[in-house]
Design a protein around this motif. Structure first.
Motif, PDB file in Angstrom:
ATOM      1  N   UNK A 174      86.298  51.268  57.336  1.00 44.48           N
ATOM      2  CA  UNK A 174      86.712  51.026  58.730  1.00 44.48           C
ATOM      3  C   UNK A 174      86.260  49.660  59.231  1.00 44.48           C
ATOM      4  N   UNK A 175      85.097  49.224  58.837  1.00 47.50           N
ATOM      5  CA  UNK A 175      84.524  47.976  59.334  1.00 47.50           C
ATOM      6  C   UNK A 175      84.989  46.756  58.561  1.00 47.50           C
ATOM      7  N   UNK A 176      85.745  46.956  57.497  1.00 50.02           N
ATOM      8  CA  UNK A 176      86.134  45.839  56.626  1.00 50.02           C
ATOM      9  C   UNK A 176      87.486  45.258  57.018  1.00 50.02           C
ATOM     10  N   UNK A 177      87.676  43.963  56.796  1.00 49.30           N
ATOM     11  CA  UNK A 177      88.995  43.360  56.982  1.00 49.30           C
ATOM     12  C   UNK A 177      89.937  43.830  55.861  1.00 49.30           C
ATOM     13  N   UNK A 178      91.238  43.681  56.046  1.00 53.76           N
ATOM     14  CA  UNK A 178      92.207  44.181  55.057  1.00 53.76           C
ATOM     15  C   UNK A 178      91.994  43.670  53.628  1.00 53.76           C
ATOM     16  N   UNK A 179      91.594  42.423  53.469  1.00 59.67           N
ATOM     17  CA  UNK A 179      91.389  41.895  52.112  1.00 59.67           C
ATOM     18  C   UNK A 179      90.239  42.626  51.406  1.00 59.67           C
ATOM     19  N   UNK A 180      89.172  42.881  52.143  1.00 62.12           N
ATOM     20  CA  UNK A 180      88.026  43.586  51.557  1.00 62.12           C
ATOM     21  C   UNK A 180      88.370  45.057  51.293  1.00 62.12           C
ATOM     22  N   UNK A 181      89.260  45.610  52.083  1.00 63.39           N
ATOM     23  CA  UNK A 181      89.677  47.001  51.860  1.00 63.39           C
ATOM     24  C   UNK A 181      90.347  47.166  50.506  1.00 63.39           C
ATOM     25  N   UNK A 182      91.176  46.185  50.133  1.00 64.01           N
ATOM     26  CA  UNK A 182      91.827  46.258  48.813  1.00 64.01           C
ATOM     27  C   UNK A 182      90.800  46.135  47.697  1.00 64.01           C
ATOM     28  N   UNK A 183      89.777  45.306  47.917  1.00 63.67           N
ATOM     29  CA  UNK A 183      88.704  45.184  46.923  1.00 63.67           C
ATOM     30  C   UNK A 183      87.964  46.516  46.797  1.00 63.67           C
ATOM     31  N   UNK A 184      87.680  47.145  47.942  1.00 63.30           N
ATOM     32  CA  UNK A 184      87.027  48.459  47.921  1.00 63.30           C
ATOM     33  C   UNK A 184      87.888  49.481  47.180  1.00 63.30           C
ATOM     34  N   UNK A 244      90.018  48.891  44.817  1.00 68.65           N
ATOM     35  CA  UNK A 244      89.969  48.579  43.383  1.00 68.65           C
ATOM     36  C   UNK A 244      88.643  49.017  42.762  1.00 68.65           C
ATOM     37  N   UNK A 245      87.546  48.824  43.473  1.00 68.20           N
ATOM     38  CA  UNK A 245      86.239  49.235  42.957  1.00 68.20           C
ATOM     39  C   UNK A 245      86.173  50.752  42.823  1.00 68.20           C
ATOM     40  N   UNK A 246      86.640  51.453  43.828  1.00 63.04           N
ATOM     41  CA  UNK A 246      86.647  52.918  43.780  1.00 63.04           C
ATOM     42  C   UNK A 246      87.542  53.405  42.648  1.00 63.04           C
ATOM     43  N   UNK A 247      88.692  52.770  42.483  1.00 62.17           N
ATOM     44  CA  UNK A 247      89.604  53.143  41.400  1.00 62.17           C
ATOM     45  C   UNK A 247      88.951  52.920  40.047  1.00 62.17           C
ATOM     46  N   UNK A 248      88.333  51.784  39.864  1.00 63.66           N
ATOM     47  CA  UNK A 248      87.683  51.471  38.591  1.00 63.66           C
ATOM     48  C   UNK A 248      86.529  52.441  38.298  1.00 63.66           C
ATOM     49  N   UNK A 249      85.728  52.721  39.311  1.00 61.71           N
ATOM     50  CA  UNK A 249      84.613  53.662  39.123  1.00 61.71           C
ATOM     51  C   UNK A 249      85.134  55.062  38.792  1.00 61.71           C
ATOM     52  N   UNK A 250      86.191  55.481  39.472  1.00 59.66           N
ATOM     53  CA  UNK A 250      86.766  56.805  39.222  1.00 59.66           C
ATOM     54  C   UNK A 250      87.385  56.895  37.832  1.00 59.66           C
ATOM     55  N   UNK A 251      88.096  55.847  37.422  1.00 62.62           N
ATOM     56  CA  UNK A 251      88.686  55.844  36.080  1.00 62.62           C
ATOM     57  C   UNK A 251      87.600  55.849  35.006  1.00 62.62           C
ATOM     58  N   UNK A 252      86.506  55.140  35.257  1.00 69.08           N
ATOM     59  CA  UNK A 252      85.382  55.154  34.314  1.00 69.08           C
ATOM     60  C   UNK A 252      84.795  56.561  34.205  1.00 69.08           C
ATOM     61  N   UNK A 253      84.607  57.208  35.353  1.00 69.19           N
ATOM     62  CA  UNK A 253      84.100  58.581  35.351  1.00 69.19           C
ATOM     63  C   UNK A 253      85.047  59.515  34.598  1.00 69.19           C
ATOM     64  N   UNK A 264      95.285  56.346  40.012  1.00 67.80           N
ATOM     65  CA  UNK A 264      96.145  55.152  40.040  1.00 67.80           C
ATOM     66  C   UNK A 264      97.134  55.235  41.203  1.00 67.80           C
ATOM     67  N   UNK A 265      97.676  56.435  41.451  1.00 70.65           N
ATOM     68  CA  UNK A 265      98.582  56.617  42.581  1.00 70.65           C
ATOM     69  C   UNK A 265      97.909  56.326  43.904  1.00 70.65           C
ATOM     70  N   UNK A 266      96.637  56.705  44.027  1.00 71.43           N
ATOM     71  CA  UNK A 266      95.906  56.422  45.260  1.00 71.43           C
ATOM     72  C   UNK A 266      95.659  54.930  45.428  1.00 71.43           C
ATOM     73  N   UNK A 267      95.509  54.208  44.318  1.00 64.19           N
ATOM     74  CA  UNK A 267      95.342  52.755  44.417  1.00 64.19           C
ATOM     75  C   UNK A 267      96.653  52.081  44.828  1.00 64.19           C
ATOM     76  N   UNK A 268      97.781  52.511  44.235  1.00 63.42           N
ATOM     77  CA  UNK A 268      99.074  51.895  44.518  1.00 63.42           C
ATOM     78  C   UNK A 268      99.619  52.265  45.893  1.00 63.42           C
ATOM     79  N   UNK A 269      99.404  53.506  46.294  1.00 57.96           N
ATOM     80  CA  UNK A 269      99.936  53.999  47.564  1.00 57.96           C
ATOM     81  C   UNK A 269      98.878  54.875  48.234  1.00 57.96           C
TER      82      UNK A 269
END
Length: 164
Positions: A81-91, A93-102, A149-154
């Motif tokens: 909520x506190x992040x600008x849109x660019x940082x939200x996409x980074x977040x 991607x990080x969540x997606x990568x961590x989840x895929x690793x898990x 991956x679907x949550x990352x794309x949409x």
């Protein structure tokens, strides 16, 4: 390409959710059967307890992909909520990568665990190998990958967006 991935995700998540619902229905039916046999006919069917546990394990691991797709598994709401849109996409991607690793770890070690547990039998159902119960771990992991991956794309954040 994005629409193809999302179509595959919708199909796989729907299949996993149908399986989870079937396992819930099976567990409920077996529970009612066990109550009927134990308290009405006074002839308990011990095998139902094992199958209820088995179906609940499968239900949980088959429902996980839908939770990933909804963005309900890994949530960093305040930071998001506190992040600008660019940082939200980074977040995202990080969540997606961590989840895929898990999920990779769960698939790898879950398959190994299922293979090793194949020599065991279920207590109360000696004819059924524990392989089938443990197999829920890697199967749930495989079904979760398209949801992640679907949550990352949409991304779906209806709850988060209405709470602001």
């Amino acid at each position: 390409m994005k629409s193809f991935v999302l179509t595959c995700e919708r199909w796989s998540s729907g299949l996993a959710l149908a399986g989870a619902c079937a396992m819930l229905a099976l567990a409920s039916s077996l529970g009612m059967f066990q109550i009927l046999m134990r308290f009405v006919f006074e002839e308990p069917a011990e095998w139902t307890e094992v199958l209820i546990r088995f179906s609940l394990i499968w239900m949980v691991f088959l429902a996980i992909p839908v939770a990933f797709r909804q963005g309900a598994m890994v949530s960093v709401d305040v930071l998001y909520r506190w992040s600008p849109p660019a940082l939200r996409r980074v977040l995202d991607a990080v969540v997606c990568l961590a989840s895929l690793t898990l999920m990779g770890v769960l698939i790898w070690w879950g398959w190994d665990y299922a293979r090793r547990g194949g020599v065991q039998t279920m207590a109360g159902l000696e004819s059924l190998s524990m392989f089938w119960a443990y197999l829920a771990i890697p199967v749930g992991g495989v079904f979760s990958i398209p949801g992640i991956i679907g949550n990352l794309l949409d991304p779906r954040r209806e709850e988060l967006e209405t709470a602001q």
